[in-house]
Design a protein around this motif. Structure first.
Motif, PDB file in Angstrom:
ATOM      1  N   PRO B 194      44.421  49.121  34.468  1.00 11.47           N
ATOM      2  CA  PRO B 194      44.090  50.449  33.702  1.00 11.47           C
ATOM      3  C   PRO B 194      43.145  49.834  32.236  1.00 11.47           C
ATOM      4  O   PRO B 194      42.457  50.587  31.861  1.00 11.47           O
ATOM      5  CB  PRO B 194      45.291  51.075  33.279  1.00 11.47           C
ATOM      6  CG  PRO B 194      46.338  50.683  34.143  1.00 11.47           C
ATOM      7  CD  PRO B 194      45.913  49.119  34.954  1.00 11.47           C
ATOM      8  N   ASN B 195      43.603  48.566  31.869  1.00  8.54           N
ATOM      9  CA  ASN B 195      43.031  48.180  30.541  1.00  8.54           C
ATOM     10  C   ASN B 195      42.148  46.912  30.909  1.00  8.54           C
ATOM     11  O   ASN B 195      42.067  46.193  29.928  1.00  8.54           O
ATOM     12  CB  ASN B 195      44.186  47.806  29.513  1.00  8.54           C
ATOM     13  CG  ASN B 195      45.156  48.890  29.393  1.00  8.54           C
ATOM     14  OD1 ASN B 195      44.524  49.982  28.959  1.00  8.54           O
ATOM     15  ND2 ASN B 195      46.342  48.569  29.530  1.00  8.54           N
ATOM     16  N   GLY B 196      41.555  46.671  31.844  1.00  5.62           N
ATOM     17  CA  GLY B 196      40.758  45.516  32.421  1.00  5.62           C
ATOM     18  C   GLY B 196      41.792  44.573  32.674  1.00  5.62           C
ATOM     19  O   GLY B 196      40.916  43.380  32.822  1.00  5.62           O
ATOM     20  N   GLU B 197      42.904  44.381  32.717  1.00  4.27           N
ATOM     21  CA  GLU B 197      43.746  43.401  33.012  1.00  4.27           C
ATOM     22  C   GLU B 197      43.702  42.922  34.516  1.00  4.27           C
ATOM     23  O   GLU B 197      43.663  43.793  35.366  1.00  4.27           O
ATOM     24  CB  GLU B 197      45.228  43.415  32.379  1.00  4.27           C
ATOM     25  CG  GLU B 197      46.052  44.435  33.213  1.00  4.27           C
ATOM     26  CD  GLU B 197      45.958  45.589  33.111  1.00  4.27           C
ATOM     27  OE1 GLU B 197      44.953  46.127  32.545  1.00  4.27           O
ATOM     28  OE2 GLU B 197      46.797  46.451  33.401  1.00  4.27           O
ATOM     29  N   TYR B 198      43.916  41.579  34.646  1.00  9.81           N
ATOM     30  CA  TYR B 198      44.212  41.151  35.904  1.00  9.81           C
ATOM     31  C   TYR B 198      45.607  41.566  36.360  1.00  9.81           C
ATOM     32  O   TYR B 198      46.270  41.614  35.837  1.00  9.81           O
ATOM     33  CB  TYR B 198      44.378  39.474  36.091  1.00  9.81           C
ATOM     34  CG  TYR B 198      42.911  38.887  35.844  1.00  9.81           C
ATOM     35  CD1 TYR B 198      41.931  38.908  36.965  1.00  9.81           C
ATOM     36  CD2 TYR B 198      42.527  38.418  34.582  1.00  9.81           C
ATOM     37  CE1 TYR B 198      40.485  38.401  36.764  1.00  9.81           C
ATOM     38  CE2 TYR B 198      41.298  37.730  34.369  1.00  9.81           C
ATOM     39  CZ  TYR B 198      40.265  37.790  35.470  1.00  9.81           C
ATOM     40  OH  TYR B 198      39.136  36.975  35.211  1.00  9.81           O
ATOM     41  N   LYS B 220      37.542  37.481  39.568  1.00 14.14           N
ATOM     42  CA  LYS B 220      36.157  37.679  38.853  1.00 14.14           C
ATOM     43  C   LYS B 220      36.375  37.881  37.541  1.00 14.14           C
ATOM     44  O   LYS B 220      37.293  38.153  36.934  1.00 14.14           O
ATOM     45  CB  LYS B 220      35.685  38.896  39.439  1.00 14.14           C
ATOM     46  CG  LYS B 220      35.151  38.921  41.010  1.00 14.14           C
ATOM     47  CD  LYS B 220      34.282  39.639  41.380  1.00 14.14           C
ATOM     48  CE  LYS B 220      34.916  41.183  41.646  1.00 14.14           C
ATOM     49  NZ  LYS B 220      33.782  41.955  42.254  1.00 14.14           N
ATOM     50  N   PRO B 221      35.466  37.515  36.612  1.00 10.40           N
ATOM     51  CA  PRO B 221      35.622  37.544  35.304  1.00 10.40           C
ATOM     52  C   PRO B 221      35.690  39.263  34.606  1.00 10.40           C
ATOM     53  O   PRO B 221      36.556  38.928  33.562  1.00 10.40           O
ATOM     54  CB  PRO B 221      34.213  37.299  34.665  1.00 10.40           C
ATOM     55  CG  PRO B 221      33.514  36.479  35.844  1.00 10.40           C
ATOM     56  CD  PRO B 221      34.022  37.228  37.109  1.00 10.40           C
ATOM     57  N   ASP B 222      35.654  39.958  35.259  1.00  7.34           N
ATOM     58  CA  ASP B 222      35.962  41.638  34.908  1.00  7.34           C
ATOM     59  C   ASP B 222      37.354  41.967  35.166  1.00  7.34           C
ATOM     60  O   ASP B 222      37.595  42.908  34.867  1.00  7.34           O
ATOM     61  CB  ASP B 222      34.792  42.376  35.479  1.00  7.34           C
ATOM     62  CG  ASP B 222      35.122  42.646  36.916  1.00  7.34           C
ATOM     63  OD1 ASP B 222      35.960  41.938  37.617  1.00  7.34           O
ATOM     64  OD2 ASP B 222      34.424  43.337  37.624  1.00  7.34           O
ATOM     65  N   GLY B 223      38.047  41.101  35.415  1.00 10.24           N
ATOM     66  CA  GLY B 223      39.705  41.372  35.854  1.00 10.24           C
ATOM     67  C   GLY B 223      39.868  41.888  37.161  1.00 10.24           C
ATOM     68  O   GLY B 223      40.942  42.051  37.473  1.00 10.24           O
ATOM     69  N   SER B 224      38.731  41.850  38.035  1.00  9.46           N
ATOM     70  CA  SER B 224      39.253  42.098  39.141  1.00  9.46           C
ATOM     71  C   SER B 224      39.076  40.959  40.156  1.00  9.46           C
ATOM     72  O   SER B 224      38.878  39.814  39.664  1.00  9.46           O
ATOM     73  CB  SER B 224      38.118  43.225  39.769  1.00  9.46           C
ATOM     74  OG  SER B 224      36.727  42.655  39.888  1.00  9.46           O
ATOM     75  N   PRO B 258      49.817  48.588  46.457  1.00  6.50           N
ATOM     76  CA  PRO B 258      49.757  49.587  45.256  1.00  6.50           C
ATOM     77  C   PRO B 258      48.674  49.180  44.085  1.00  6.50           C
ATOM     78  O   PRO B 258      48.539  50.004  43.291  1.00  6.50           O
ATOM     79  CB  PRO B 258      51.089  49.134  44.616  1.00  6.50           C
ATOM     80  CG  PRO B 258      51.981  48.096  45.438  1.00  6.50           C
ATOM     81  CD  PRO B 258      50.788  47.650  46.588  1.00  6.50           C
ATOM     82  N   LEU B 259      48.187  47.831  44.205  1.00  7.69           N
ATOM     83  CA  LEU B 259      47.007  47.451  43.250  1.00  7.69           C
ATOM     84  C   LEU B 259      45.924  48.409  43.303  1.00  7.69           C
ATOM     85  O   LEU B 259      44.855  48.397  42.392  1.00  7.69           O
ATOM     86  CB  LEU B 259      46.737  46.100  43.411  1.00  7.69           C
ATOM     87  CG  LEU B 259      48.110  45.249  43.001  1.00  7.69           C
ATOM     88  CD1 LEU B 259      47.584  43.764  43.087  1.00  7.69           C
ATOM     89  CD2 LEU B 259      48.991  45.814  41.868  1.00  7.69           C
TER      90      LEU B 259
END
Lengths: 453, 453
Positions: B194-198, B220-224, B258-259
């Protein structure tokens, strides 16, 4: 039926397919890259001959064309083997003269099939139409560099370097293999004599086996012979001056050399021909497109089967249409299921034949084996038929001929080691090799099978 | 230099090739079918990640781009294995954290390479240029359905379904094989939190091995994470409703399920990806044309080598240009001679890896062997390095890594059967397997080699 069918390629297989479809009242367009061979002398016309065999005749008969086509052929009831020492041996293909191969000039055959196709009301032929990229997904096809909506269904009968296949290949999952032999060939026709007479016996397929290379010649109606020299490409390339070519022929084919007039020049004018074997799967794209003939499975020529196999393809396809009508997805699926194992078998046998020929170290062994095979066929008719006889003379399914292979080899081994009758050879090992489904001719060669038949 | 070079394909390999040639002051046109990824969102952008390894870094360094590109990557110093029972095991790739793979977003990497190519004075990029048929003989090339004179030399860097290759194939003698695995894949990215975290550890290559299928994920750099599910195509096709997909993930990947937010829908929106392996020979047409990267040799992804191998291709090609300048026939001939045995080795190893993975019957055997391999690498640094380590971490020539295979297997067998040290394993049998020319790292793994080094 409003549907229009498109066939790419108007060679022998494409033309015969057009005949089959046209006879069913279907609307067919045939697109061919080359000019119409009936009105134009084909560029680089190699005036090659093919041999039509039992399988080819069967397909032509089904198309109502056997009589017309067979009248154009010259029967070859046997091999005429020119041994290195000068001995000439005639080996009949069967026990009766009807058991023959039939030499036919490729272009003449093609023209006759084109005539037959064009005579059918639904068939239209379009020459000088070169197909480029086909966008199956987008539904377009490029012909002569213009895009048109992709016709459906589409048949690829456009040969070993098929354009239809090239586009199918770019759609996963399409598996494909193409392999060129290290052997190539050159056309070296034997001309007719001064009065148009044959300079060799016309009723036979002439072979000059020289183990690392070989010359074959088939009769043409004009008194000449279409001959081809098969040898390693390196060797062909090394024959690069007229004196070298002539010295080579004088040494290895002393009976053929004097029959030529411009041997060196003719030989050099012809580019080296390559021999390709291909395997593709699947041949169809649902009910959209289907490959047939060399486009689906290019066979190396060491069984003389390429065209006959292609003819049988369209014969089997006609059976499938009989069963499913114009439900093309069902037709194509049945065709591929029935046909792929068969053509895999002939592709493999043709390659095996090539390897066997290429790898013979001892000339005499090879000769003895070939002669023993012939002797067995003559001495035990129906009890021993070699692979070539099964395939070309008796038209047994390719797969059955291949499955009979170990039995044939075992008998040959035994005979070469001194057994004098097929009945002396213990074939017990082979009982499980060939099942009940196999062609009766093959089953008859087994002890149990023989007893049953 | 007046000569203009044409590269078909502006993917990572084509772009890097343009950089190499442009840095030599050559005039280069690059033709790419797709729109410019720097200005257009690529249709069906699968947002896939690749791993750049030692080999890729070496090529980028040669091109002066290592620093720029590596800044875009996320280091993965080891595998993070999610076992079926829930156990999570971290397996470092080497003894120091520098011995890592580097995750990079394919499109970002491609854009950076395009920028670098375009910054060179001689390089021009042309997008939305679809190459159709190339007539090498006639000397014409079709681009966007218009014919133009064929540029020379021409580089085919246009991927596994190369249009350049399709035209080369129609000229004998060109041998080719393309084979699709019965396995396919689906992209199933793991979104950022939710906050862009891995939502998983970012510094590692995640693997969920399930033997008949497996899931992998790269950060990936964007947290995904870019994740891919590999499994038999039948199995992928059977997952045809959102509830089935979700039940499948819940059962087999309970820590990943669940992710996701829209797992079922995302999964179904992505078509099944196919995995192709190709082999072609020759790659060049004299000095006219050359295939590089996937166009020459598509590698299945089970070694993570496709792009790295393509980068090494153009690195080696640059060496050949260093040696022969713009004598393209000599350059291409040297390139093919040096490179073909190497890429054959990685194609074979990648397929072997796939077969090994696919055919594991006993889950535990596979796990034990993989764990033993890892244990040996850690316990005997430099004395035991598995195939993957040799190839990806140490950048040893593919052929050397493959030749080391029997030695590695023998040691692993012995350890799995109870030996506790590499030194206890008799490697006498291997003395002749690996000759003096082999990479020092491989030689060091042999008893004699170790003593010498």
């Amino acid at each position: 039926m409003a549907e229009r069918i498109t066939i790419i390629g108007a060679g022998p297989v494409g033309s015969l397919l057009a005949v089959f479809l046209g006879r069913r009242g279907m609307e067919v367009d045939v697109l061919e890259r080359s000019p119409d061979p009936r009105v134009t002398t084909v560029k680089n016309d190699r005036s090659i001959c093919m041999s039509v065999n039992a399988r080819g005749v069967r397909a032509l008969r089904r198309a109502g064309l056997a009589e017309k086509i067979m009248a154009m052929t010259i029967p070859m009831p046997g091999r005429i083997v020119h041994h290195a020492g000068g001995k000439v041996e005639t080996q009949p293909y069967g026990v009766s003269p009807e058991e023959a191969l039939h030499a036919v000039h490729r272009t003449s055959l093609n023209c006759a099939l084109l005539d037959a196709a064009e005579a059918l009301p639904g068939v239209r032929l379009h020459f000088e139409q070169e197909v480029g990229a086909i966008h199956f997904h987008g539904g377009t096809m490029e012909s002569n560099q213009k895009m048109a909506p992709l016709p459906r269904p589409l048949f690829g009968a456009d040969g070993a370097y098929s354009a239809v296949r090239a586009s199918m290949m770019r759609r996963a999952p399409f598996n494909f293999r193409q392999e060129h032999l290290e052997y190539g060939y050159k056309d070296v026709d034997v001309p007719a004599g001064p009065n148009g007479e044959y300079q060799l016996e016309p009723h036979g397929l002439h072979i000059w086996p020289r183990h690392k290379f070989m010359l074959i010649a088939l009769p043409k109606p004009d008194g000449s012979f279409a001959a081809e020299l098969f040898m390693p490409i390196e060797g062909l390339s090394a024959l690069d001056t007229a004196p070298k070519v002539e010295a080579f022929f004088r040494e290895h084919f002393p009976d053929v050399f004097p029959l030529h007039r411009n041997l060196g020049k003719d030989f050099l004018a012809f580019p080296v021909g390559h021999l390709v074997s291909t395997e593709a799967f699947p041949w169809n794209l649902g009910g959209e497109a289907l490959l047939v003939g060399d486009a689906a499975h290019a066979v190396v020529p060491f069984f003389g089967e390429g065209m006959n196999c292609g003819f049988e393809d369209v014969h089997v396809l006609d059976d499938c249409i009989e069963a499913h009508g114009a439900d093309w997805a069902a037709v194509f699926e049945r065709f591929v299921r029935l046909r792929k194992p068969q053509t895999d078998a002939i592709c493999a046998m043709a390659l095996e034949n090539f390897v066997e020929m290429r790898d013979q170290i001892e000339d005499s062994d090879f000769d003895i084996r070939k002669s023993a095979e012939h002797l067995l066929e003559v001495s035990f008719p129906g009890r021993f038929i070699g692979r070539h006889g099964l395939v070309a003379i008796h038209g047994v399914p390719y797969l059955d001929a291949r499955r009979a292979g170990p039995v044939l080899d075992h008998v040959l081994d035994a005979v070469c080691q001194g057994k004098t009758s097929v009945d002396e050879v213990d074939l017990g090992f082979a009982e499980n090799l060939v099942d009940e489904q196999v062609a009766p001719l093959v089953r008859a060669m087994l002890p149990r099978g023989g007893a049953q038949s």
